[in-house]
Design a protein around this motif. Structure first.
Motif, PDB file in Angstrom:
ATOM      1  N   TYR A  80      14.186  -7.681  89.824  1.00  0.00           N
ATOM      2  CA  TYR A  80      14.442  -9.090  90.095  1.00  0.00           C
ATOM      3  C   TYR A  80      13.191  -9.765  90.651  1.00  0.00           C
ATOM      4  O   TYR A  80      12.321  -9.121  91.242  1.00  0.00           O
ATOM      5  CB  TYR A  80      15.565  -9.242  91.115  1.00  0.00           C
ATOM      6  N   LEU A  81      13.158 -11.073  90.488  1.00  0.00           N
ATOM      7  CA  LEU A  81      12.154 -11.884  91.155  1.00  0.00           C
ATOM      8  C   LEU A  81      12.865 -13.090  91.740  1.00  0.00           C
ATOM      9  O   LEU A  81      13.283 -13.985  91.006  1.00  0.00           O
ATOM     10  CB  LEU A  81      11.050 -12.329  90.197  1.00  0.00           C
ATOM     11  N   GLN A  82      13.046 -13.061  93.059  1.00  0.00           N
ATOM     12  CA  GLN A  82      13.653 -14.196  93.746  1.00  0.00           C
ATOM     13  C   GLN A  82      12.548 -15.187  94.047  1.00  0.00           C
ATOM     14  O   GLN A  82      11.568 -14.853  94.728  1.00  0.00           O
ATOM     15  CB  GLN A  82      14.329 -13.732  95.039  1.00  0.00           C
ATOM     16  N   MET A  83      12.706 -16.403  93.571  1.00  0.00           N
ATOM     17  CA  MET A  83      11.687 -17.433  93.736  1.00  0.00           C
ATOM     18  C   MET A  83      12.266 -18.578  94.554  1.00  0.00           C
ATOM     19  O   MET A  83      13.303 -19.146  94.180  1.00  0.00           O
ATOM     20  CB  MET A  83      11.212 -17.940  92.372  1.00  0.00           C
ATOM     21  N   THR A  84      11.621 -18.902  95.645  1.00  0.00           N
ATOM     22  CA  THR A  84      12.054 -20.010  96.490  1.00  0.00           C
ATOM     23  C   THR A  84      10.903 -20.995  96.672  1.00  0.00           C
ATOM     24  O   THR A  84       9.749 -20.685  96.366  1.00  0.00           O
ATOM     25  CB  THR A  84      12.517 -19.497  97.865  1.00  0.00           C
TER      26      THR A  84
END
Length: 127
Positions: A80-84
């Motif tokens: 996953y790549l959580q981008m905020t």
């Protein structure tokens, strides 16, 4: 046959968040270093993040540090790549990549180290 399939991209406003997923098949995922790269229009491919076999070690590019987080679930063969706090400069095609030949799980920010690539998922951040 190795397959990497990304999902989760889309259009988001500045400051918003997205979570990208990459599902892997045809490899021993728990002993594969995984990475995320991106390519903006007219630019070269850029390292974003990488993660070790068990997910205990990660490395993020300076440009995304503190905003993006890479993680993995070996039971689901997914990274996953959580981008905020997304910014217009994050607009790009995002690719996941697999390094199946890593020695002792050592990871790398160099694209040439990765053996397999997905087709990409597009992220567009509007200002």
């Amino acid at each position: 046959q190795v397959q990497l399939v990304e999902s989760g991209g889309g259009l988001v406003q500045t400051g918003g968040s997205l979570r990208l997923s990459c599902s892997a098949a045809g490899l021993t995922f728990s002993s594969t270093v995984m990475g995320w790269f991106r390519q903006a229009p007219g630019k070269g491919r850029e390292f974003v993040a990488t993660i070790s076999w068990r997910g205990t070690r990660t490395l993020h590019a300076d440009s995304v540090k503190g905003r993006f987080t890479i993680s993995r679930d070996n039971a689901k063969n997914t990274v996953y790549l959580q981008m905020t706090r997304l910014e217009p400069e994050d607009t790009a095609m995002y690719y996941c990549a697999a390094d199946v030949n890593s020695v002792s799980g050592a990871y790398s920010r160099e694209a040439v180290r990765y053996d397999y690539w997905g087709q990409g998922t597009r992220v567009t951040v509007s200002s």
